[in-house]
Design an enzyme around this catalytic site. Structure first.
Site, PDB file in Angstrom:
ATOM      1  N   ALA A 124       0.935  -1.291   0.049  1.00  0.00           N
ATOM      2  CA  ALA A 124       0.317  -0.109  -0.158  1.00  0.00           C
ATOM      3  C   ALA A 124       0.721   1.379  -0.237  1.00  0.00           C
ATOM      4  CB  ALA A 124      -0.915  -0.273   1.663  1.00  0.00           C
TER       5      ALA A 124
ATOM      6  N   THR B   9      12.714   6.898   1.471  1.00  0.00           N
ATOM      7  CA  THR B   9      12.698   6.299   1.947  1.00  0.00           C
ATOM      8  C   THR B   9      12.087   5.981   3.799  1.00  0.00           C
ATOM      9  OG1 THR B   9      14.810   5.982   2.247  1.00  0.00           O
ATOM     10  CG2 THR B   9      13.773   4.701  -0.025  1.00  0.00           C
TER      11      THR B   9
ATOM     12  N   SER C 125      11.840   5.824   7.223  1.00  0.00           N
ATOM     13  CA  SER C 125      13.135   5.850   8.534  1.00  0.00           C
ATOM     14  C   SER C 125      12.376   4.242   9.383  1.00  0.00           C
ATOM     15  CB  SER C 125      13.094   7.260  10.538  1.00  0.00           C
ATOM     16  OG  SER C 125      11.232   7.391  10.191  1.00  0.00           O
TER      17      SER C 125
ATOM     18  N   VAL D 248      17.364   0.818  31.198  1.00  0.00           N
ATOM     19  CA  VAL D 248      16.775  -0.765  31.100  1.00  0.00           C
ATOM     20  C   VAL D 248      18.610  -1.507  30.305  1.00  0.00           C
ATOM     21  CG1 VAL D 248      16.038  -2.647  29.100  1.00  0.00           C
ATOM     22  CG2 VAL D 248      14.192   0.381  30.002  1.00  0.00           C
TER      23      VAL D 248
ATOM     24  N   MET E  28      10.905  14.892  12.434  1.00  0.00           N
ATOM     25  CA  MET E  28      11.041  13.022  11.830  1.00  0.00           C
ATOM     26  C   MET E  28       9.153  14.057  11.980  1.00  0.00           C
ATOM     27  SD  MET E  28      13.557  11.043  13.123  1.00  0.00           S
ATOM     28  CE  MET E  28      13.938   9.737  11.940  1.00  0.00           C
TER      29      MET E  28
ATOM     30  N   ALA F 299       5.321  13.952   9.586  1.00  0.00           N
ATOM     31  CA  ALA F 299       5.365  13.980   8.009  1.00  0.00           C
ATOM     32  C   ALA F 299       5.339  14.951   7.542  1.00  0.00           C
ATOM     33  CB  ALA F 299       3.852  13.057   7.965  1.00  0.00           C
TER      34      ALA F 299
ATOM     35  N   HIS G 142     -16.053  34.019  19.629  1.00  0.00           N
ATOM     36  CA  HIS G 142     -16.587  34.087  21.366  1.00  0.00           C
ATOM     37  C   HIS G 142     -18.138  32.311  21.556  1.00  0.00           C
ATOM     38  CE1 HIS G 142     -17.311  34.385  25.430  1.00  0.00           C
ATOM     39  NE2 HIS G 142     -18.265  34.212  25.116  1.00  0.00           N
TER      40      HIS G 142
HETATM   41  P1  FAD Z   1       8.214   7.144   5.487  1.00  0.00           P
HETATM   42  O1  FAD Z   1       6.607   7.365   5.814  1.00  0.00           O
HETATM   43  O2  FAD Z   1       8.865   6.537   6.138  1.00  0.00           O
HETATM   44  O3  FAD Z   1       7.569   6.680   3.423  1.00  0.00           O
HETATM   45  C1  FAD Z   1       8.864   5.551   3.552  1.00  0.00           C
HETATM   46  C2  FAD Z   1       8.679   4.328   2.387  1.00  0.00           C
HETATM   47  O4  FAD Z   1       9.505   4.159   1.409  1.00  0.00           O
HETATM   48  C3  FAD Z   1       8.068   3.344   2.846  1.00  0.00           C
HETATM   49  O5  FAD Z   1       6.489   3.226   2.659  1.00  0.00           O
HETATM   50  C4  FAD Z   1       8.507   2.412   2.888  1.00  0.00           C
HETATM   51  O6  FAD Z   1       8.098   0.988   2.940  1.00  0.00           O
HETATM   52  C5  FAD Z   1       8.494   2.883   1.542  1.00  0.00           C
HETATM   53  N1  FAD Z   1      10.698   2.508   1.279  1.00  0.00           N
HETATM   54  C6  FAD Z   1      11.703   2.270   2.141  1.00  0.00           C
HETATM   55  N2  FAD Z   1      12.654   1.456   1.297  1.00  0.00           N
HETATM   56  C7  FAD Z   1      12.304   1.719   0.068  1.00  0.00           C
HETATM   57  C8  FAD Z   1      12.903   0.884  -1.203  1.00  0.00           C
HETATM   58  N3  FAD Z   1      14.115   0.873  -1.515  1.00  0.00           N
HETATM   59  N4  FAD Z   1      12.341   0.541  -2.012  1.00  0.00           N
HETATM   60  C9  FAD Z   1      11.016   1.462  -2.097  1.00  0.00           C
HETATM   61  N5  FAD Z   1      10.131   1.715  -0.871  1.00  0.00           N
HETATM   62  C10 FAD Z   1      10.825   1.977  -0.463  1.00  0.00           C
HETATM   63  N6  FAD Z   1       4.128  12.653  12.161  1.00  0.00           N
HETATM   64  C11 FAD Z   1       3.433  13.778  11.885  1.00  0.00           C
HETATM   65  O7  FAD Z   1       3.748  14.335  11.773  1.00  0.00           O
HETATM   66  N7  FAD Z   1       2.313  13.173  13.332  1.00  0.00           N
HETATM   67  C12 FAD Z   1       1.792  12.236  13.273  1.00  0.00           C
HETATM   68  O8  FAD Z   1       1.222  12.493  14.422  1.00  0.00           O
HETATM   69  C13 FAD Z   1       3.004  11.737  13.185  1.00  0.00           C
HETATM   70  N8  FAD Z   1       2.777   9.468  13.758  1.00  0.00           N
HETATM   71  C14 FAD Z   1       3.316   9.202  13.875  1.00  0.00           C
HETATM   72  C15 FAD Z   1       2.979   7.593  14.963  1.00  0.00           C
HETATM   73  C16 FAD Z   1       3.959   6.902  15.130  1.00  0.00           C
HETATM   74  C17 FAD Z   1       3.956   5.203  15.925  1.00  0.00           C
HETATM   75  C18 FAD Z   1       5.277   6.621  13.833  1.00  0.00           C
HETATM   76  C19 FAD Z   1       5.893   5.436  13.829  1.00  0.00           C
HETATM   77  C20 FAD Z   1       5.367   7.563  13.163  1.00  0.00           C
HETATM   78  C21 FAD Z   1       4.328   8.877  13.264  1.00  0.00           C
HETATM   79  N9  FAD Z   1       5.097  10.181  12.571  1.00  0.00           N
HETATM   80  C22 FAD Z   1       3.779  11.545  13.008  1.00  0.00           C
HETATM   81  C23 FAD Z   1       6.116  11.104  11.993  1.00  0.00           C
HETATM   82  C24 FAD Z   1       5.859  10.409  10.377  1.00  0.00           C
HETATM   83  O9  FAD Z   1       5.478   9.051  10.144  1.00  0.00           O
HETATM   84  C25 FAD Z   1       7.065  10.566   9.525  1.00  0.00           C
HETATM   85  O10 FAD Z   1       7.565  11.652  10.012  1.00  0.00           O
HETATM   86  C26 FAD Z   1       6.408  10.344   7.983  1.00  0.00           C
HETATM   87  O11 FAD Z   1       6.437   9.571   7.593  1.00  0.00           O
HETATM   88  C27 FAD Z   1       7.806  10.137   6.882  1.00  0.00           C
HETATM   89  O12 FAD Z   1       8.151  10.282   6.052  1.00  0.00           O
HETATM   90  P2  FAD Z   1       8.440  10.020   5.003  1.00  0.00           P
HETATM   91  O13 FAD Z   1       7.363  10.233   3.867  1.00  0.00           O
HETATM   92  O14 FAD Z   1      10.066  10.911   5.134  1.00  0.00           O
HETATM   93  O15 FAD Z   1       9.227   8.599   5.081  1.00  0.00           O
HETATM   94  P1  NAD Z   2      11.593  10.344  21.418  1.00  0.00           P
HETATM   95  O1  NAD Z   2      12.649  10.813  19.908  1.00  0.00           O
HETATM   96  O2  NAD Z   2      10.216  11.451  20.510  1.00  0.00           O
HETATM   97  O3  NAD Z   2      11.528  10.306  22.191  1.00  0.00           O
HETATM   98  C1  NAD Z   2      12.006   8.821  22.426  1.00  0.00           C
HETATM   99  C2  NAD Z   2      12.425   9.151  23.836  1.00  0.00           C
HETATM  100  O4  NAD Z   2      13.368   7.638  24.095  1.00  0.00           O
HETATM  101  C3  NAD Z   2      13.453  10.675  24.447  1.00  0.00           C
HETATM  102  O5  NAD Z   2      12.597  11.130  25.906  1.00  0.00           O
HETATM  103  C4  NAD Z   2      14.675   9.802  24.873  1.00  0.00           C
HETATM  104  O6  NAD Z   2      15.203  10.472  26.339  1.00  0.00           O
HETATM  105  C5  NAD Z   2      14.460   8.536  24.821  1.00  0.00           C
HETATM  106  N1  NAD Z   2      15.467   7.807  25.330  1.00  0.00           N
HETATM  107  C6  NAD Z   2      16.243   7.473  24.450  1.00  0.00           C
HETATM  108  N2  NAD Z   2      16.803   6.442  24.067  1.00  0.00           N
HETATM  109  C7  NAD Z   2      16.318   5.454  26.122  1.00  0.00           C
HETATM  110  C8  NAD Z   2      16.757   4.775  26.848  1.00  0.00           C
HETATM  111  N3  NAD Z   2      18.252   3.712  25.579  1.00  0.00           N
HETATM  112  N4  NAD Z   2      15.489   4.511  27.780  1.00  0.00           N
HETATM  113  C9  NAD Z   2      15.463   4.932  27.720  1.00  0.00           C
HETATM  114  N5  NAD Z   2      14.768   5.890  26.644  1.00  0.00           N
HETATM  115  C10 NAD Z   2      15.670   6.484  25.825  1.00  0.00           C
HETATM  116  O7  NAD Z   2      11.324   8.820  19.502  1.00  0.00           O
HETATM  117  P2  NAD Z   2       9.276   8.099  19.754  1.00  0.00           P
HETATM  118  O8  NAD Z   2       8.489   8.216  20.380  1.00  0.00           O
HETATM  119  O9  NAD Z   2      10.323   6.636  19.243  1.00  0.00           O
HETATM  120  O10 NAD Z   2       8.971   8.334  18.065  1.00  0.00           O
HETATM  121  C11 NAD Z   2       9.865   8.808  16.901  1.00  0.00           C
HETATM  122  C12 NAD Z   2      10.139  10.067  16.056  1.00  0.00           C
HETATM  123  O11 NAD Z   2       8.290   9.539  15.638  1.00  0.00           O
HETATM  124  C13 NAD Z   2       8.963  11.205  17.080  1.00  0.00           C
HETATM  125  O12 NAD Z   2      10.491  11.449  17.198  1.00  0.00           O
HETATM  126  C14 NAD Z   2       8.953  11.714  15.926  1.00  0.00           C
HETATM  127  O13 NAD Z   2       9.173  12.689  15.053  1.00  0.00           O
HETATM  128  C15 NAD Z   2       8.116  11.090  15.140  1.00  0.00           C
HETATM  129  N6  NAD Z   2       6.341  10.951  15.580  1.00  0.00           N
HETATM  130  C16 NAD Z   2       5.849  11.922  15.824  1.00  0.00           C
HETATM  131  C17 NAD Z   2       4.448  11.798  16.622  1.00  0.00           C
HETATM  132  C18 NAD Z   2       3.238  12.534  16.134  1.00  0.00           C
HETATM  133  O14 NAD Z   2       3.902  14.118  15.661  1.00  0.00           O
HETATM  134  N7  NAD Z   2       2.083  13.223  16.732  1.00  0.00           N
HETATM  135  C19 NAD Z   2       3.899  10.712  16.714  1.00  0.00           C
HETATM  136  C20 NAD Z   2       4.838   9.622  16.958  1.00  0.00           C
HETATM  137  C21 NAD Z   2       5.933   9.700  16.637  1.00  0.00           C
END
Ligand code: FAD
Ligand code: NAD
EC number: 1.8.1.4
Length: 468
Positions: free
Chosen positions: A38, A145, A147, A239, A321, A323, A447
C-alpha cells in the site's frame, strides 16, 4: 526497459507521494517506487493515522467511562471489543492509502511496486515481491525511504511481547501492564491509548524529564497531567536487559548514572527510544552518498546529495521526523528541480503530541532563547480562564507565547490543552509572516472559542490580559 522518466521517487510515504504528485503537476514524467503493498509509508500504514484512530477511540472510551456522567448522561460502563477496534482502524487506513492510488492515477504518476535500488545516477532497479526485476532510467532520483524504529540492545523486539509502535498498534488484547521504554511522542501517545483502555502503564525514561525537546515548563506540566491520568514514570533510568517467558517480560533497570539494578515486570514492553533513517538495499554507500554521524543523508539547500542528480527528503534527511515536514520537503525539492524557488523553515514546523490534553509547539522554547541570549517577553493564559474550555469542562493546560522584547515579533508558542494541535496554527501563520504578539492580540477572535486563549496569551505578553 520502460520509457525514461524525468523523476523517480523512491518511497511512497508522505514525503515521496506528495513530491511525486507535485512533480507531475509541474509537468514532470514521474514514477514512485514503493515496496509495500500500500502507498502512504509509515505515516498512513503504521504511524500517524492508525495511532490517531486508536487515540480517538480511546478518548471516546474515557469520555464514556469518566466524563459523560458529569453532564447527566448516564450510560453503562463501556466494553471494549479489540477485534472490532482494529478492524475499524484498518478500514480507516485502507480508505486513505487507496486514496493515494487514486491521486496517482489522476496525476499520471506511475507506481512501480517493488524495492528500489539506485545502481547509478539516473538508474533505478526495481525488484517486485513477485516477478522480474526492471531498471528504469530517469533524469533525477528523489530518495524518500523514511525511517525505522531505533533498536535497544538487549531488548529484542518480537512485535508480540516486546513491540515497537507497529506492534503496539496491533495488540489483540489490552495489556495488564504495559512498560514503555522512552518517554517521547510514541511512548506517550501509545501509552495513553492503552492506559485509557485499562492497562497499567509505566514509562521508563533515560533522561530526568519526558519529551526532552518540548519547552521544559510545558513538559513538567504535561508530566503532572499524565500522572493524574494514572501513568507512572521512572525517570533517569536505563534498561539494561530483558527476559521473556510466555506471559511476562522482566526488564532489568539501572539508574542512568549507574547504581543498583532492579527488575520491572510487565506483559507487554514498547520500545520507543527514537527512529533512525532507513536505507536497506538502496545501494547508497556504493554510490558514495554522504551521510552525517547519525546516518541521515546530507543534502544542500536544494535537497541534492553530494552525488549529482540524487536528491533526498523527509525522515531520511536531518530535521524534525514528521509527516508534514516530509511533505513540505517533497514539494520544495521538486519545485526547485522545476526551476522555482522554495525553502522550508524547520523552525516553523509545528510539533504536536496527540495525547489529551494535546501538546503543541512552534518556534523556540524558553531554554533555546535563553541559551541564544535573546531577550523575550512571555504571555501565559490558562484554559481554566477560557469560557469555552469551561463550558466543555475540559480546561487543563495553558497557552504560552514568547515574543522578542524589543520588536514584539513572535519567537515561539507552546500550548498544553484541548485541541492545542489546531490552535497552534494561528501562531505558525503569524510567525510565517513575521508578525508580532500585538498582531495576534488585535485580531478579533470568535467567542466562545478555545482560540480566545491564544489571543489572551498574546495580550498577556504586554501585561494586559482581560480574563486573568
Ligand atoms: P515514510 O513515511 O517512512 O515512507 C517511506 C516509504 O519508503 C515506506 O513506505 C517504505 O516502504 C518505502 N521504502 C523504503 N525503502 C524502499 C526501497 N528501497 N524501495 C521502495 N520503497 C522503499 N508524524 C506526524 O507528523 N504526525 C503524527 O501524528 C505522527 N505519528 C506517528 C506515529 C507513529 C507510531 C510513527 C512511527 C510515526 C509517526 N509520525 C508522525 C512520523 C511520520 O510517520 C514520519 O515522519 C513520516 O512518515 C516520514 O515520511 P517519509 O515520507 O519521509 O517516510
Ligand atoms: P522521541 O525522540 O520522541 O522520544 C524518545 C525518548 O526516548 C526520549 O525521551 C529519549 O530521551 C528516550 N530515550 C532514548 N534512549 C533511551 C533509552 N535507552 N532508555 C530510555 N529512554 C530512552 O522518539 P519516539 O517516541 O520513538 O518517536 C520517534 C519519532 O517519531 C518522533 O521523534 C517524531 O518525530 C515521530 N512521531 C511523531 C508523532 C507526532 O507528531 N505526534 C507521533 C509519533 C512519532
Amino acid at each position: 526497459m520502460s520509457d525514461k522518466y524525468d523523476l523517480v521517487v523512491i518511497g511512497g510515504g508522505p514525503g515521496g507521494y506528495v513530491a511525486a504528485i507535485r512533480a507531475a503537476q509541474l509537468g514532470m514524467k514521474t514514477a514512485c517506487v514503493e515496496k509495500h503493498s500500500a502507498l502512504g509509508g509509515t505515516c498512513l500504514n503504521i504511524g500517524c493515522i492508525p495511532s490517531k484512530a486508536l487515540l480517538n477511540a480511546s478518548e471516546k472510551y474515557a469520555e464514556a467511562e469518566h466524563h459523560l456522567g458529569d453532564f447527566g448522561i448516564e450510560v453503562s460502563a463501556p466494553k471494549l471489543n479489540v477485534k472490532k477496534l482494529m478492524e475499524k482502524k484498518t478500514e480507516i487506513v485502507t480508505g486513505l492509502t487507496d486514496g493515494i492510488g487514486f491521486l496517482f492515477k489522476k496525476n499520471k504518476v506511475d507506481w512501480l511496486q517493488g524495492t528500489g535500488k539506485v545502481t547509478a545516477p539516473g538508474k533505478v532497479e526495481v525488484t517486485p515481491a513477485k516477478g522480474k526485476k526492471q531498471t528504469v532510467e530517469c533524469d533525477k532520483i528523489l530518495i524518500a525511504t523514511g525511517s525505522e524504529s531505533t533498536p535497544l540492545p538487549g531488548v529484542e523486539v518480537d512485535e508480540k511481547q516486546i513491540v515497537t509502535s507497529t506492534g503496539a498498534l496491533e495488540l489483540t488484547k489490552v495489556p495488564k501492564h504495559l512498560i514503555v521504554i522512552g518517554g517521547g511522542v510514541i511512548g506517550l501517545e501509545m501509552g495513553s491509548v492503552w492506559k485509557r483502555f485499562g492497562a497499567k502503564v509505566t514509562v521508563v525514561e533515560f533522561l530526568d524529564r519526558i519529551v526532552p525537546t518540548v519547552d521544559q515548563d510545558m513538559g513538567k506540566r504535561f508530566k503532572r497531567v499524565l500522572e493524574k491520568q494514572g501513568i507512572e514514570f521512572k525517570l533517569s533510568t536505563k534498561v539494561t536487559g530483558a527476559k521473556t517467558t510466555k506471559t511476562q517480560v522482566t526488564l532489568t533497570l539501572e539508574p542512568a548514572a549507574g547504581g543498583d539494578t532492579e527488575e520491572l515486570k510487565g506483559d507487554v514492553v514498547l520500545v520507543s527510544i527514537g527512529r533512525r533513517p532507513y536505507f536497506e538495499s538502496l545501494g547508497l554507500d556504493d554510490l558514495g552518498v554522504e551521510r552525517d554521524k547519525r546516518g541521515f543523508i546530507q543534502v544542500d539547500e536544494d535537497y541534492q546529495t553530494n552525488v549529482s542528480g540524487i536528491f533526498a527528503i523527509g525522515d531520511a534527511i536531518p530535521g524534525p521526523m514528521l509527516a508534514h515536514k516530509a511533505e513540505e520537503d517533497g514539494i520544495a525539492a521538486v519545485e526547485i528541480m522545476a526551476g522555482q524557488s522554495a525553502h522550508v523553515d524547520y523552525n516553523l514546523v509545528p510539533n504536536i503530541i496527540y495525547t489529551w490534553p494535546e501538546v503543541a509547539s512552534v518556534g523556540q522554547t524558553e531554554e533555546q532563547l535563553k541559551e541564544a541570549g535573546i531577550e523575550y517577553r512571555k504571555g501565559v493564559f490558562p484554559f481554566s480562564a477560557n469560557s469555552r474550555a469551561r463550558a466543555n469542562a475540559d480546561s487543563e493546560g495553558q497557552v504560552k507565547i514568547l515574543a522578542d522584547k524589543k520588536t514584539d515579533r513572535v519567537l515561539g508558542a507552546h500550548i498544553l490543552g484541548p485541541d492545542a494541535g489546531t490552535l497552534i496554527h494561528e501562531i505558525c501563520a503569524i510567525m510565517e509572516f513575521g508578525g508580532s504578539a500585538e498582531d495576534v492580540a488585535r485580531t478579533c477572535h470568535g467567542h466562545p472559542t478555545l482560540s480566545e486563549a491564544v489571543k489572551e496569551a498574546a495580550l498577556a505578553v504586554d501585561g494586559r490580559p482581560i480574563h486573568i
